[in-house]
Design an enzyme around this catalytic site. Sequence first.
Site, PDB file in Angstrom:
ATOM      1  CE  LYS A 123      -4.260  -1.816   2.039  1.00  0.00           C
ATOM      2  NZ  LYS A 123      -5.192  -1.707   3.170  1.00  0.00           N
ATOM      3  CE  LYS A 206      -9.411 -11.026  -2.024  1.00  0.00           C
ATOM      4  NZ  LYS A 206      -9.023 -11.112  -0.614  1.00  0.00           N
ATOM      5  CE  LYS A 209     -14.490  -2.288  -0.574  1.00  0.00           C
ATOM      6  NZ  LYS A 209     -15.517  -2.126   0.420  1.00  0.00           N
TER       7      LYS A 209
END
Length: 363
Positions: A123, A206, A209
Amino acid sequence: MQVLTLVTTSKQRVLSGIQPTGDSMQLGNYLGAVRNWVDMQDEFDAYYCVVDLHAITLDPPEPEALRQRTRIVTAQLLAAGLNPDRCALFVQSHLAEHPQLSWVLECLTGFGEANRMTQFKDKSAKSGVDRQGVGLFTYPILQAADILLYQANYVPVGEDQRQHLELTRTLAQRFNTRYGQTFVVPDAYIPKAAAKILDLQEPSAKMSKSRADAGTIYLSDDPATITKKIKRAVTDADGEIRYDPEAKPGLSNLLTIHAAFTDSTPAKVADDFAGQGYGHLKAAVAEAVIAFAEPFAARTGELLADPAELDRILAHGAAKARAVASATCIDAYAKVGFLPPSGPPATTDRPEQGGQQSAGAVG
Ligand code: TRP
């Protein structure tokens, strides 16, 4: 009567969390996680937390957007079948115990240990470590507090959260060793029926969002959008309907989605559609998703139309959660040596816990 008491208190406890990001939950999250939460309500003493504190660790949303997202995810969880009388459904920021315990756990976490968390690396890689808030770094420690406060035996999480759960176990054991038995050491719970749903455009990843819209179905998508996304889903050129996740990930993903909504298995769906065209299968998958998504969206809309009722449900959930979290936090603070705020020494009594200690706990 006594037998009944025994039965109710021997339920194992589960805790899981979901971030209020975006304006709707996506299909992979529903089929991979939330649907199992619904099933677990009766078998377990279940705690489900909307983790809004975690939602400001990366690109903090506008305050009004955050409030709205918290209500949306709550409404969607209820629409999915969570029953506030059969589980504790609550918002993380309503309980000061989460950051309170997190502080103590932060002081028990090695800098290098936290620095090894791959999700933090992924991230923070986007905009560079130096530009990230420290909250993104301590995210997994707050997550550990979420879990340990409730003395959870099991934590239903996906593969991507395994490392955070390992850290949680390590911190529980470390605290228990240093200060005496305090926390249940939780185990990951991989539900039997969890379906792993892949991105429709990039079936190596996967569904998420954080990926492009075309590959992600939101439960708030209207029927035309759902149909369009499924029609455009990436498949392969051999034209044969067969369940083979290795060689045919895109097609197999569609079979998995269909099976999930028709109480079937991907292999069985493949048999049912064998010899037919991909277009035919895609139309059937879209139909199955819409049959779920349409009433789901209607129910979510009804719940969102009454925010006062949603807030009441969340207050009820917070009260249930506080009964457990507060006792754990008082106990942990007393063990660390913090002077109790007032009155007699803090009691180390805790309310009934869900089941016995997990293996690995140090007394
Ligand atoms: N990190 C989890 C996720 O991204 C969310 C989460 C926060 C969580 N606290 C938790 C999950 C506690 C399980 C238990 O999905």
